[in-house]
Design a protein around this motif. Structure first.
Motif, PDB file in Angstrom:
ATOM      1  N   THR A 163       0.850  -1.198   0.000  1.00  0.00           N
ATOM      2  CA  THR A 163       0.000   0.000   0.000  1.00  0.00           C
ATOM      3  C   THR A 163       0.881   1.242   0.000  1.00  0.00           C
ATOM      4  O   THR A 163       1.923   1.284   0.656  1.00  0.00           O
ATOM      5  CB  THR A 163      -0.909   0.036   1.237  1.00  0.00           C
ATOM      6  OG1 THR A 163      -0.098  -0.017   2.435  1.00  0.00           O
ATOM      7  CG2 THR A 163      -1.887  -1.119   1.235  1.00  0.00           C
ATOM      8  N   THR A 164       0.473   2.242  -0.755  1.00  0.00           N
ATOM      9  CA  THR A 164       1.166   3.516  -0.789  1.00  0.00           C
ATOM     10  C   THR A 164       0.160   4.610  -1.105  1.00  0.00           C
ATOM     11  O   THR A 164      -0.698   4.437  -1.978  1.00  0.00           O
ATOM     12  CB  THR A 164       2.302   3.516  -1.849  1.00  0.00           C
ATOM     13  OG1 THR A 164       2.950   4.799  -1.856  1.00  0.00           O
ATOM     14  CG2 THR A 164       1.789   3.197  -3.231  1.00  0.00           C
ATOM     15  N   GLY A 165       0.236   5.705  -0.386  1.00  0.00           N
ATOM     16  CA  GLY A 165      -0.688   6.810  -0.610  1.00  0.00           C
ATOM     17  C   GLY A 165      -2.142   6.424  -0.433  1.00  0.00           C
ATOM     18  O   GLY A 165      -3.023   6.969  -1.106  1.00  0.00           O
ATOM     19  N   GLY A 166      -2.401   5.459   0.440  1.00  0.00           N
ATOM     20  CA  GLY A 166      -3.767   5.039   0.699  1.00  0.00           C
ATOM     21  C   GLY A 166      -4.362   4.123  -0.351  1.00  0.00           C
ATOM     22  O   GLY A 166      -5.578   3.873  -0.349  1.00  0.00           O
ATOM     23  N   ARG A 167      -3.544   3.591  -1.258  1.00  0.00           N
ATOM     24  CA  ARG A 167      -4.065   2.684  -2.278  1.00  0.00           C
ATOM     25  C   ARG A 167      -3.297   1.369  -2.258  1.00  0.00           C
ATOM     26  O   ARG A 167      -2.122   1.328  -1.876  1.00  0.00           O
ATOM     27  CB  ARG A 167      -3.981   3.316  -3.669  1.00  0.00           C
ATOM     28  CG  ARG A 167      -2.582   3.612  -4.142  1.00  0.00           C
ATOM     29  CD  ARG A 167      -2.556   4.471  -5.395  1.00  0.00           C
ATOM     30  NE  ARG A 167      -1.199   4.772  -5.829  1.00  0.00           N
ATOM     31  CZ  ARG A 167      -0.497   4.037  -6.686  1.00  0.00           C
ATOM     32  NH1 ARG A 167      -1.036   2.939  -7.205  1.00  0.00           N
ATOM     33  NH2 ARG A 167       0.720   4.381  -7.031  1.00  0.00           N
ATOM     34  N   VAL A 189      -1.498  -1.591  -4.175  1.00  0.00           N
ATOM     35  CA  VAL A 189      -0.817  -1.825  -5.446  1.00  0.00           C
ATOM     36  C   VAL A 189      -0.558  -3.329  -5.586  1.00  0.00           C
ATOM     37  O   VAL A 189       0.012  -3.952  -4.685  1.00  0.00           O
ATOM     38  CB  VAL A 189       0.515  -1.053  -5.530  1.00  0.00           C
ATOM     39  CG1 VAL A 189       1.229  -1.359  -6.842  1.00  0.00           C
ATOM     40  CG2 VAL A 189       0.256   0.443  -5.396  1.00  0.00           C
ATOM     41  N   VAL A 190      -1.021  -3.903  -6.685  1.00  0.00           N
ATOM     42  CA  VAL A 190      -0.791  -5.312  -6.984  1.00  0.00           C
ATOM     43  C   VAL A 190       0.064  -5.391  -8.242  1.00  0.00           C
ATOM     44  O   VAL A 190      -0.244  -4.760  -9.252  1.00  0.00           O
ATOM     45  CB  VAL A 190      -2.119  -6.064  -7.216  1.00  0.00           C
ATOM     46  CG1 VAL A 190      -1.847  -7.539  -7.482  1.00  0.00           C
ATOM     47  CG2 VAL A 190      -3.042  -5.889  -6.022  1.00  0.00           C
ATOM     48  N   GLU A 191       1.152  -6.140  -8.193  1.00  0.00           N
ATOM     49  CA  GLU A 191       2.042  -6.231  -9.347  1.00  0.00           C
ATOM     50  C   GLU A 191       2.667  -7.619  -9.420  1.00  0.00           C
ATOM     51  O   GLU A 191       2.715  -8.346  -8.428  1.00  0.00           O
ATOM     52  CB  GLU A 191       3.132  -5.163  -9.265  1.00  0.00           C
ATOM     53  CG  GLU A 191       3.974  -5.218  -8.004  1.00  0.00           C
ATOM     54  CD  GLU A 191       4.859  -3.995  -7.812  1.00  0.00           C
ATOM     55  OE1 GLU A 191       4.576  -2.946  -8.423  1.00  0.00           O
ATOM     56  OE2 GLU A 191       5.826  -4.067  -7.036  1.00  0.00           O
ATOM     57  N   ILE A 192       3.117  -7.974 -10.602  1.00  0.00           N
ATOM     58  CA  ILE A 192       3.815  -9.243 -10.816  1.00  0.00           C
ATOM     59  C   ILE A 192       5.305  -8.940 -10.887  1.00  0.00           C
ATOM     60  O   ILE A 192       5.762  -8.189 -11.758  1.00  0.00           O
ATOM     61  CB  ILE A 192       3.362  -9.937 -12.112  1.00  0.00           C
ATOM     62  CG1 ILE A 192       1.853 -10.164 -12.081  1.00  0.00           C
ATOM     63  CG2 ILE A 192       4.090 -11.281 -12.270  1.00  0.00           C
ATOM     64  CD1 ILE A 192       1.381 -11.045 -10.945  1.00  0.00           C
ATOM     65  N   ARG A 193       6.054  -9.500  -9.957  1.00  0.00           N
ATOM     66  CA  ARG A 193       7.490  -9.241  -9.893  1.00  0.00           C
ATOM     67  C   ARG A 193       8.296 -10.446 -10.365  1.00  0.00           C
ATOM     68  O   ARG A 193       7.906 -11.599 -10.184  1.00  0.00           O
ATOM     69  CB  ARG A 193       7.918  -8.888  -8.470  1.00  0.00           C
ATOM     70  CG  ARG A 193       7.390  -7.562  -7.989  1.00  0.00           C
ATOM     71  CD  ARG A 193       8.044  -7.155  -6.698  1.00  0.00           C
ATOM     72  NE  ARG A 193       7.381  -6.000  -6.103  1.00  0.00           N
ATOM     73  CZ  ARG A 193       7.733  -5.457  -4.956  1.00  0.00           C
ATOM     74  NH1 ARG A 193       8.742  -5.978  -4.266  1.00  0.00           N
ATOM     75  NH2 ARG A 193       7.080  -4.403  -4.489  1.00  0.00           N
ATOM     76  N   ALA A 194       9.434 -10.131 -10.952  1.00  0.00           N
ATOM     77  CA  ALA A 194      10.407 -11.163 -11.303  1.00  0.00           C
ATOM     78  C   ALA A 194      11.684 -10.879 -10.534  1.00  0.00           C
ATOM     79  O   ALA A 194      12.086  -9.716 -10.394  1.00  0.00           O
ATOM     80  CB  ALA A 194      10.685 -11.155 -12.807  1.00  0.00           C
ATOM     81  N   LYS A 195      12.296 -11.915 -10.021  1.00  0.00           N
ATOM     82  CA  LYS A 195      13.565 -11.780  -9.300  1.00  0.00           C
ATOM     83  C   LYS A 195      14.693 -12.219 -10.212  1.00  0.00           C
ATOM     84  O   LYS A 195      14.649 -13.307 -10.782  1.00  0.00           O
ATOM     85  CB  LYS A 195      13.552 -12.619  -8.022  1.00  0.00           C
ATOM     86  CG  LYS A 195      14.811 -12.456  -7.182  1.00  0.00           C
ATOM     87  CD  LYS A 195      14.688 -13.190  -5.868  1.00  0.00           C
ATOM     88  CE  LYS A 195      15.955 -13.052  -5.029  1.00  0.00           C
ATOM     89  NZ  LYS A 195      16.287 -11.636  -4.746  1.00  0.00           N
ATOM     90  N   LEU A 196      15.699 -11.350 -10.348  1.00  0.00           N
ATOM     91  CA  LEU A 196      16.810 -11.635 -11.249  1.00  0.00           C
ATOM     92  C   LEU A 196      17.957 -12.308 -10.512  1.00  0.00           C
ATOM     93  O   LEU A 196      18.320 -11.917  -9.404  1.00  0.00           O
ATOM     94  CB  LEU A 196      17.321 -10.347 -11.888  1.00  0.00           C
ATOM     95  CG  LEU A 196      16.355  -9.579 -12.798  1.00  0.00           C
ATOM     96  CD1 LEU A 196      17.020  -8.303 -13.301  1.00  0.00           C
ATOM     97  CD2 LEU A 196      15.911 -10.453 -13.964  1.00  0.00           C
ATOM     98  N   ASP A 197      18.533 -13.311 -11.172  1.00  0.00           N
ATOM     99  CA  ASP A 197      19.767 -13.914 -10.681  1.00  0.00           C
ATOM    100  C   ASP A 197      20.958 -13.180 -11.288  1.00  0.00           C
ATOM    101  O   ASP A 197      21.933 -12.882 -10.598  1.00  0.00           O
ATOM    102  CB  ASP A 197      19.823 -15.399 -11.047  1.00  0.00           C
ATOM    103  CG  ASP A 197      21.128 -16.043 -10.630  1.00  0.00           C
ATOM    104  OD1 ASP A 197      21.313 -16.268  -9.420  1.00  0.00           O
ATOM    105  OD2 ASP A 197      21.976 -16.301 -11.517  1.00  0.00           O
ATOM    106  N   SER A 198      20.867 -12.869 -12.575  1.00  0.00           N
ATOM    107  CA  SER A 198      21.932 -12.148 -13.263  1.00  0.00           C
ATOM    108  C   SER A 198      21.395 -11.624 -14.586  1.00  0.00           C
ATOM    109  O   SER A 198      20.283 -11.978 -14.999  1.00  0.00           O
ATOM    110  CB  SER A 198      23.142 -13.057 -13.515  1.00  0.00           C
ATOM    111  OG  SER A 198      22.768 -14.156 -14.336  1.00  0.00           O
ATOM    112  N   MET A 199      22.165 -10.786 -15.243  1.00  0.00           N
ATOM    113  CA  MET A 199      21.772 -10.274 -16.556  1.00  0.00           C
ATOM    114  C   MET A 199      23.004  -9.921 -17.359  1.00  0.00           C
ATOM    115  O   MET A 199      24.047  -9.562 -16.808  1.00  0.00           O
ATOM    116  CB  MET A 199      20.842  -9.063 -16.414  1.00  0.00           C
ATOM    117  CG  MET A 199      21.391  -7.930 -15.591  1.00  0.00           C
ATOM    118  SD  MET A 199      20.107  -6.657 -15.328  1.00  0.00           S
ATOM    119  CE  MET A 199      21.040  -5.427 -14.392  1.00  0.00           C
TER     120      MET A 199
END
Length: 207
Positions: free
Chosen positions: A62-66, A68-78
């Motif tokens: 939650t931020t600013g009273g709302r 937030v739902v999101e799909i995250r990816a975790k990186l090992d390397s790039m």
């Protein structure tokens, strides 16, 4: 763990803890939010390359009273190939009100023993604490002041001393990593995003 080609869009946001980076990774299987600490080394822009993803999961905050739902990816390397500037439209897609990942991490709480004010033993006038000493600490007449080199040694830890080039350990806590990046910039180092290596610029020498 999967390896995918894609484009990582990074935006720099100024928060209460200072500047931090957030990213969106566009791939053939979807678009994901990236908030890994390693992003804090990079300048704002669009980076093309190959990305090794270890985890994809939903995230809520939650931020600013709302909510937030999101799909995250975790990186090992790039492995990055090139970079381009963000357009105004692309920058707007990455909200400037994103929550700093540091604020999402559980805050450390002190135990009663560690939170208790240190006990001061009675001392003679010649060994009374210096009024300028940090709270709860006493200074010794023979203690030497901390030099910039001492501070750098403490900041960089196991990778000290740093030579003409250095690779940062992105597994350290985020605040320390950001401080290391800022200090390297002050010392005249620049990040080679392809090698992910900080190299001393020939145009500026550290003080």
């Amino acid at each position: 763990m999967i390896n995918l080609p894609g484009q990582l869009t990074i935006r720099t946001i100024n928060g209460r803890n200072g500047d931090f980076n957030v990213g969106r990774l566009s791939t053939s299987i979807g678009e994901f939010v990236i908030k890994d600490a390693l992003l804090d080394q990079y300048n704002e822009g669009k980076y093309r390359g190959d990305f090794v993803i270890t985890e994809i999961r939903p995230s809520y905050y939650t931020t600013g009273g709302r909510l937030v739902v999101e799909i995250r990816a975790k990186l090992d390397s790039m492995t990055l190939d090139d970079v381009a500037n963000l357009s105004a439209e692309e920058a707007d897609r990455l909200s400037s009100t994103e929550l700093d990942p540091i604020d999402e991490e559980p805050s450390s709480t002190s135990t009663p023993d560690t939170a208790r004010k240190p006990h001061r033993h009675k001392s003679s006038p010649s060994t009374q604490p210096d009024d300028d000493a940090p709270f709860g600490m006493e200074t010794s007449p023979t203690s030497a002041p901390i030099t910039p080199q001492d501070a750098d040694k403490q900041l960089f830890g196991t990778i000290w001393p740093i030579g003409p080039s250095v690779r940062l350990d992105t597994t350290v806590d985020r605040q320390r990593l950001r401080q290391q990046c800022a200090r390297l910039g002050e010392l005249g180092y620049e990040l080679d995003f392809k090698l992910q290596l900080w190299t001393l610029s020939s145009l500026k020498q550290p003080a």
